[in-house]
Enzyme design. Structure first.
Site, PDB file in Angstrom:
ATOM      1  N   CYS A 384      17.543 -22.217  19.580  1.00 49.09           N
ATOM      2  CA  CYS A 384      16.969 -20.923  20.229  1.00 49.09           C
ATOM      3  C   CYS A 384      17.319 -19.936  20.553  1.00 49.09           C
ATOM      4  O   CYS A 384      19.363 -19.219  20.054  1.00 49.09           O
ATOM      5  CB  CYS A 384      15.457 -21.303  20.790  1.00 49.09           C
ATOM      6  N   HIS A 510      12.299 -24.072  17.077  1.00 51.99           N
ATOM      7  CA  HIS A 510      12.437 -25.295  17.700  1.00 51.99           C
ATOM      8  C   HIS A 510      12.153 -26.150  16.084  1.00 51.99           C
ATOM      9  O   HIS A 510      10.940 -26.590  16.365  1.00 51.99           O
ATOM     10  CB  HIS A 510      11.696 -25.727  19.125  1.00 51.99           C
ATOM     11  N   GLU A 512      12.720 -29.488  17.105  1.00 49.67           N
ATOM     12  CA  GLU A 512      12.545 -30.875  17.133  1.00 49.67           C
ATOM     13  C   GLU A 512      11.118 -30.404  17.888  1.00 49.67           C
ATOM     14  O   GLU A 512      10.710 -31.739  17.578  1.00 49.67           O
ATOM     15  CB  GLU A 512      13.079 -30.769  18.354  1.00 49.67           C
TER      16      GLU A 512
HETATM   17  N1  GLN Z   1      15.939 -17.065  26.368  1.00 47.23           N
HETATM   18  C1  GLN Z   1      16.168 -16.918  25.166  1.00 47.23           C
HETATM   19  C2  GLN Z   1      15.191 -16.345  24.348  1.00 47.23           C
HETATM   20  O1  GLN Z   1      13.730 -15.649  25.270  1.00 47.23           O
HETATM   21  C3  GLN Z   1      16.058 -18.142  24.044  1.00 47.23           C
HETATM   22  C4  GLN Z   1      14.430 -18.885  24.128  1.00 47.23           C
HETATM   23  C5  GLN Z   1      14.484 -20.728  24.356  1.00 47.23           C
HETATM   24  O2  GLN Z   1      15.729 -20.879  24.216  1.00 47.23           O
HETATM   25  N2  GLN Z   1      13.415 -20.901  24.206  1.00 47.23           N
HETATM   26  O3  GLN Z   1      14.660 -15.457  22.758  1.00 47.23           O
END
Ligand code: GLN
Length: 539
Positions: A384, A510, A512
């Site tokens: 992310c 994600h 995970e």
């Molecule tokens: N802050 C980033 C976004 O909103 C990544 C979010 C995250 O890592 N879950 O795109």
């Protein structure tokens, strides 16, 4: 259809006794006996969901397939059971009140005064029974957050009392998790706090059926007898839960103590067959007897609190077992990484994971880390925000786009290689408004990821507002960072990889959240494998 049975798990004496793990372990045993089981968590705070909570407050925010931002206990449920949870599996006081107030505004209460009892308690009761009434489960375990006696838990306790009465004793029971502290000055385990918390439950009209006693030392027969007598439970219903070296031992410990047996007996369900834990125990066997080890750095800004990256840490345990490798995680605070410290902090690692996150703090350290991993050919996984940092680093240091950034960090940067998603541009509310939950992703044939997943279309869970800016795609790809996963409907870039590198993958989603004991996530499995071969090559 057979009546769904309900198990309520309450906690006494202190918080953090591990109700989630006990609930997940019991569910595992029941599932391993063939019962379709699910777990639900009721949280007594006023936030509508934990999505707006800082990780320091509440640990990681877990995301389900249907896009619910939930308590991290749901992660344990999924990892233990290998069954997806949903919005219905996590309910907070905020959500209960929100829904009651919306009903009031629609005039659904027909002029009545809206009160905690019956309206709030009815709403809680409905939410508890949603899963049972779906017909998908034989047994629903409902964990009540907090500790009995807390003011904010009272409506939940009252709702449980009413449900016990309505469903009848064969169909609903209460398991009370409590602490038996050891006083080293006296050299003794003490039962009094447990007696008091059982009494507090009784004042609310609830008699615990089973006591699960957290303890650092074995409970003697005498002590178990005493607990049974004074807490008014059957002797076989006093269950010891001694500290374990890994949470994955708890199902076997509970089996040994007979928690599943006494539960089934109380619920008038057959209890003579044995749970089949073959696969679970194979995992444990591999987890406990690694043939190798690797050192992986977790670079993030919430590293002081282990719970902030719970699912990532657990995914490494699953992937480690799959590879028969012990994965040692070194948490590195991204704020403390700069040109002076980077070598000492990063150079020795066999693999580097740059973690998800929000906001500006610590991002330069993350970008410097990506650069180090890229230039020194160290296996790299960016998740992310970690993937976004990989794109920024590449744009700055390979393409020479000075000041390249994400508009999350600098709205006016010259090269917004990461930018707010189109559908996010008019959104002002923070809660529940990100791109959330499972989305399809098409993998490019021949890429590293398509080999890892051995599938053409995957589904992974998301939680973000910003995205890879497709305006820079051609330029970035021409310089060697290729995009290998896309949302088939919107063409949003979900994955980048660097073919010239030994193993360099960034994912906008994600992975995970989907890793379980039964199904270790292929990306984590491949990353650990890459770290191991890199380590062998180095030495
Ligand atoms: N802050 C980033 C976004 O909103 C990544 C979010 C995250 O890592 N879950 O795109």
């Amino acid at each position: 259809m057979a009546q769904t049975k309900y198990i309520f798990v309450t906690g006494g004496v202190t918080s953090s006794l591990g109700k989630g793990i006990i609930a997940a372990s019991l569910a595992k045993l029941l599932q391993a006996r063939g019962y379709k089981t699910t777990i639900q968590k009721l949280d007594p705070y006023i936030n509508v969901d934990p999505g707006t909570l800082n990780p320091y407050e509440h640990g990681e925010c877990y995301v389900t397939n249907d896009g619910a931002e939930t308590d991290l206990d749901l992660g344990h449920y999924e990892r233990f059971l290998n069954v997806s949870t949903s919005q219905a599996n996590n309910v907070t006081t905020g959500r209960i009140y929100q829904s009651v107030i919306e009903k009031e505004r629609r005039g659904e209460f027909l002029g009545k005064t809206v009160q905690v009892i019956p309206h709030i308690t009815n709403e809680i009761k409905e939410r508890v029974q949603v899963l049972g009434k779906s017909g998908d489960y034989d047994i629903v375990i409902t964990e009540i957050g907090g500790t009995v006696g807390d003011i904010e838990s009272l409506p939940y306790i009252e709702a449980v009392r009413q449900l016990l009465w309505e469903l009848g004793e064969d169909n609903a029971i209460v398991i009370h998790l409590t602490l038996i502290p050891f006083l080293s000055a006296a050299g003794e385990l003490k039962t009094k706090p447990t007696q008091h918390s059982v009494k507090t439950l009784m004042e609310s009209g609830i008699q615990a059926d089973i006591l699960v006693c957290r303890t650092e030392h074995e409970l003697s027969t005498d002590l178990r007898d005493k607990l049974a007598l004074f807490c008014n439970v059957k002797r076989e219903a006093v269950i010891q839960s001694i500290d374990a070296s890994t949470i994955y031992d708890v199902p076997n410990l509970m089996l040994k103590e007979g928690l599943d047996k006494v539960t089934l007996k109380k619920l008038r369900l057959p209890e003579d067959n044995q749970p089949d834990l073959t696969r679970w125990n194979q995992f444990l066997q591999r987890h406990k007897n690694p043939k190798n080890e690797v050192n992986i750095g977790l670079i993030g800004k919430y590293v002081e609190l282990q719970d902030s990256y719970k699912s990532i840490l657990e995914a490494f345990i699953h992937a480690g077992a799959a590879n028969e490798v012990k994965v040692n995680i070194t948490s590195v605070h991204s704020e403390y990484i700069d040109n002076r410290t980077i070598k000492e902090k990063i150079a020795h690692l066999d693999g580097i994971l740059v973690a998800p996150g929000f906001g500006e703090r610590g991002i330069e350290g993350k970008i410097a880390t990506v650069q180090y991993a890229r230039e020194h050919n160290i296996p790299f996984l960016g998740i992310c925000l970690g993937m976004q940092m990989a794109v920024i680093e590449f744009a700055r240091n390979v393409l020479g786009l000075e000041n390249a950034n994400s508009t999350e960090m600098n709205a006016k940067c010259d090269h917004p290689v990461i930018d707010l998603m189109e559908e996010q541009k008019d959104i002002t509310d923070k809660g529940g408004t990100m791109r959330l939950g499972a989305w399809k992703c098409e993998l490019k044939p021949g890429s590293v990821v398509s080999e890892i997943y051995s599938e053409k279309i995957i589904e992974e869970r998301h939680r973000h507002r910003y995205e890879f800016n497709n305006k820079y795609k051609e330029q970035i790809e021409a310089a060697g960072l290729v995009t290998t996963g896309f949302n088939p409907d919107t063409q949003l870039v979900e994955i980048v990889e660097l073919p010239s590198h030994r193993w360099f993958v960034g994912v906008q989603y994600h992975p995970e959240y989907k890793s379980t004991v039964a199904n270790p996530h292929p990306l984590f499995v491949a990353f650990v494998k890459a770290a191991l071969s890199y380590k062998k090559e180095k030495n």
